[in-house]
Scaffold this motif. Structure first.
Motif, PDB file in Angstrom:
ATOM      1  N   ALA A 103       0.850  -1.184   0.000  1.00 32.76           N
ATOM      2  CA  ALA A 103       0.000   0.000   0.000  1.00 32.76           C
ATOM      3  C   ALA A 103       0.888   1.236   0.000  1.00 32.76           C
ATOM      4  N   SER A 104       0.802   2.052  -1.037  1.00 26.58           N
ATOM      5  CA  SER A 104       1.664   3.225  -1.139  1.00 26.58           C
ATOM      6  C   SER A 104       0.896   4.526  -1.289  1.00 26.58           C
ATOM      7  N   GLY A 105      -0.435   4.439  -1.338  1.00 24.07           N
ATOM      8  CA  GLY A 105      -1.232   5.652  -1.524  1.00 24.07           C
ATOM      9  C   GLY A 105      -2.398   5.717  -0.564  1.00 24.07           C
TER      10      GLY A 105
ATOM     11  N   THR B 116     -10.273  10.778   1.313  1.00 26.07           N
ATOM     12  CA  THR B 116     -10.670  11.917   0.486  1.00 26.07           C
ATOM     13  C   THR B 116     -12.129  12.280   0.729  1.00 26.07           C
TER      14      THR B 116
ATOM     15  N   ASN C 214       1.250   4.220   4.722  1.00 28.50           N
ATOM     16  CA  ASN C 214       1.962   3.938   3.477  1.00 28.50           C
ATOM     17  C   ASN C 214       3.145   3.025   3.768  1.00 28.50           C
TER      18      ASN C 214
ATOM     19  N   TYR D 273      -8.871   5.285   0.477  1.00 28.12           N
ATOM     20  CA  TYR D 273      -8.176   4.603  -0.613  1.00 28.12           C
ATOM     21  C   TYR D 273      -6.830   4.084  -0.112  1.00 28.12           C
TER      22      TYR D 273
ATOM     23  N   GLY E 126      -4.211   2.704  -2.615  1.00 25.78           N
ATOM     24  CA  GLY E 126      -3.155   2.865  -3.609  1.00 25.78           C
ATOM     25  C   GLY E 126      -2.199   1.690  -3.652  1.00 25.78           C
ATOM     26  N   THR E 127      -2.737   0.469  -3.719  1.00 27.40           N
ATOM     27  CA  THR E 127      -1.889  -0.732  -3.717  1.00 27.40           C
ATOM     28  C   THR E 127      -1.498  -1.130  -5.137  1.00 27.40           C
ATOM     29  N   ASN E 128      -0.626  -2.120  -5.216  1.00 30.69           N
ATOM     30  CA  ASN E 128      -0.189  -2.661  -6.504  1.00 30.69           C
ATOM     31  C   ASN E 128      -0.987  -3.896  -6.903  1.00 30.69           C
TER      32      ASN E 128
ATOM     33  N   GLU F  14      -9.160  -1.505  -7.988  1.00 29.14           N
ATOM     34  CA  GLU F  14      -8.707  -0.645  -6.907  1.00 29.14           C
ATOM     35  C   GLU F  14      -9.616  -0.826  -5.698  1.00 29.14           C
TER      36      GLU F  14
ATOM     37  N   PHE G  44     -11.187   0.356  -1.999  1.00 29.61           N
ATOM     38  CA  PHE G  44     -11.469   1.517  -1.152  1.00 29.61           C
ATOM     39  C   PHE G  44     -12.628   1.166  -0.229  1.00 29.61           C
TER      40      PHE G  44
END
Length: 635
Positions: A469-471, A475, A491, A520, A522-524, A529, A531
């Motif tokens: 998870a990088s993001g 929101t 992250n 969210y 932001g994983t690979n 996606e 959320f």
């Protein structure tokens, strides 16, 4: 004198002629008469809800035409009534959020239009007001009027009885009049074809609320016993409540009610007491399921004789479905085999298969003994029986073909059909990649300003490479909402292939407005996606409570055997909500591949490794939401 006699005779002649000449517009037609019958006994005793902040349906008023001509209803109206008594009509196809403080619609979402209310039991807008008149009822047909009590304060506040009306009953609390073209009389409820429906109400003393609303015992064997706590609360603001007796109505010899607190007892406004209901099966009990009601008698004006359903079920009388494996990959081989086993002691009926999402359905073909299963499918699996199936994957437009195979089935408990579903994860031909899954994917919160509410969720990696998870970000969906939420996930979080991790999201109430946001990650992931939708409703937290009831009590579950849980003892939620309960496995021992993520009133897993497990139950209904986590062990 002669003149007066002649006038009288002429009047009589004209009167007879008038009757004989009546046409279709009158209640007489060629000798046929309309006659009205009140099917519901009058007076009707109004029933108060458990608290002033709830709704309560009343006895339906039914009336029929037992004559031979059409019955014409020209007017329906209250002569007098308490303010909280309304006539309820049809439902709208509009969802809403029940809020006792949001009169007159009781809808905090604003979705319900004028002259409707948000019906608390199903979250739909419902019309209120008198039915349109005039209308006709054919001979032998009937009509009905539904009344409800809406939230309010200060009890019922009944109007005064009409002065000099000898027909008005004692404890008068209003009257509904229905005017028709009938001519029959059945005093005091029908006079010259007009119906008088009287309402009565006795305030009593105190209001009773019992938790839980139902009790179940399961898996209690001869020679052992089990118990459940019964909490009784006086929810009235200023009146005491007297509890006079608590006892089962049937099978008294199989149950015990704790001697303390001793009865009768008086509960002050807002006070609670707890009794323990025990069940000990007799030596000759054969495990047959049975039920009774726990009867609680009190001075409560809302429910002086409260009935709490009690069900006893032997787990031996239930099926237990097991799917092997619970996850299928097709990147190495396009056709795989899965097995459905019935590990219980009662039969189940398979009702079909469904692949979700619909965009992946055409990519999978299921066969039994070489024959493709298309459309309706039925197969009975007896206790201990298994059936193998082949499933073939053919790539389509949806990348990878990641989806879920739902196995639909039903069975009988106490002669009642129960529908259920089990799942297998389908990973298509995504290949050597991380595949993330999140559960639950939506949370509803409610907290007053300054209060915090926390929910737990789990992220799985069912792929073959690390999931990163990088993001991680929250929101706005509604402006200025994101700042009211926070998460324990950061992250850089990495989940190894086949592993899972549990995280939390917290809402901090800060004002009297609703908040909506999205979390969210932001994983690979090679899949869609991920959320979580975050919905926060203004106001203090609900008192509704999710409760997990295990079939095995406090005992450890043997490895590779069924562990069953239900949500039936949850309080403050409608049955329809409990039937949509969200079950999620949050924690499992190292090396375990057991998992569950399903919707329904109960859940079943087969622990595959010795150690500690945690399962979450999440319930949401309008403004009410609750999550509880239950820990158990397998050995």
């Amino acid at each position: 004198m002669r003149f007066k006699i002649q006038v009288l005779i002429a009047s009589l002649v004209l009167g007879v002629a008038g009757v004989s000449a009546c046409g279709d517009d009158d209640s007489f037609g060629e000798g046929k008469l309309a006659s009205v019958k009140l099917e519901t006994a009058s007076p009707l005793a109004l029933q108060m809800p458990a608290t002033d902040r709830r709704m309560q349906a009343q006895t339906t008023i039914a009336f029929s035409n037992d004559g031979k001509a059409d019955l014409k209803v020209s007017e329906i109206d209250f002569s007098s009534k308490p303010e909280r008594l309304l006539v309820a009509g049809e439902y709208l196809d509009t969802t809403c959020s029940f809020d006792a403080d949001a009169a007159p619609t009781f809808d905090s979402s604003g979705a319900c239009p004028e002259s409707t209310v948000c019906w608390s039991f199903n979250g739909l807008c419902r019309k209120v007001g008198m039915p349109e008149v005039p209308f006709e009822i054919a001979p032998g047909a009937s009509s009905s009027i539904e009344t409800i009590i809406v939230p309010g304060t200060g009890g019922m506040n009944c109007p005064a009885a009409p002065v000099g009306d000898a027909d008005a009953p004692a404890n008068y609390c209003g009257e509904l009049k229905i005017k028709t073209n009938a001519q029959n009389t059945n005093a005091p409820t029908i006079v010259d074809g007009d119906i008088r429906v009287f309402f009565t109400h006795v305030e009593g003393s105190g209001t009773i609320e019992v938790s839980p609303q139902s009790v179940s015992f399961a898996g209690v064997n001869v020679g052992s016993s089990d118990s459940r706590d019964i909490k009784i609360t006086n929810t009235h603001s200023d009146q005491p409540l007297t509890i006079s007796s608590i006892r089962p109505r049937e099978f008294v010899e199989r149950f015990t009610v704790s001697a303390a607190p001793s009865l009768p007892i008086q509960l002050a406004p807002g006070a609670s007491e707890t009794w323990t209901l025990g069940f000990t099966p007799s030596s000759d009990w054969d495990g047959t399921s049975f039920g009774t009601n726990l009867e609680i008698k009190s001075s409560a004006h809302n429910d002086p004789v409260k009935q709490i359903p009690v069900q006893v079920t032997s787990e031996a009388s239930r099926p237990a479905i097991k799917l092997t494996p619970e996850l299928l990959r097709f990147d190495g081989q396009a056709t795989q085999t899965f097995t459905i086993s019935n590990e219980g002691a009662a039969s189940l009926t398979l009702r079909g298969f469904a692949v979700l999402p619909s965009t992946t359905q055409a990519m999978y073909t299921i066969k039994e003994n070489g024959n493709e299963i298309v459309g309706q499918y039925t197969k009975v699996l007896g206790a201990g029986e298994t059936q193998d199936y082949e499933i073939t994957f053919a790539p389509g437009s949806d990348p990878g073909g990641i989806g879920t195979l739902e196995v639909l089935y039903n069975y009988f408990v106490n002669e009642q059909s129960q529908n259920d579903m089990a799942q297998i994860e389908l990973l298509g031909d995504v290949g050597d990649a991380p595949i993330g899954q999140i559960s639950p994917d939506v949370f509803t919160f409610r907290a007053a300003a300054g209060e915090n509410v926390t929910r737990s969720f789990v992220m799985r990696n069912v792929g073959t490479q690390p999931l990163v998870a990088s993001g991680v970000a929250i929101t706005d969906v509604i402006p200025n909402s994101a700042a009211t939420f926070s998460t324990s996930m950061t992250n850089g979080t990495t989940i190894a292939p086949g592993d899972m991790q549990t995280f939390t999201v917290t809402y901090q109430g800060d004002d009297e407005s609703d908040d909506r946001a999205a979390l969210y990650f932001g994983t690979n992931t090679a899949g869609e996606e991920m959320f979580i939708s975050l919905i926060a409703l203004s106001g203090a937290a609900s008192t509704a409570e999710a409760v997990v009831t295990p079939s095995f009590g406090d005992d450890a579950v043997p490895v590779n055997t069924e562990a069953r849980f239900n949500a039936l003892l949850s309080t403050g939620f409608a049955d329809t909500t409990i039937n949509r309960a969200q079950w999620t496995l949050l924690e499992r021992p190292a090396g375990s591949q057991t998992f569950i993520d399903k919707i329904g009133p109960d859940a079943t897993i087969f622990p595959d490794t010795a150690g500690q497990y945690k399962i979450a139950l999440t319930l949401t209904e309008g403004n009410a939401s609750s999550q509880t986590v239950y820990q158990f062990s397998a050995q």
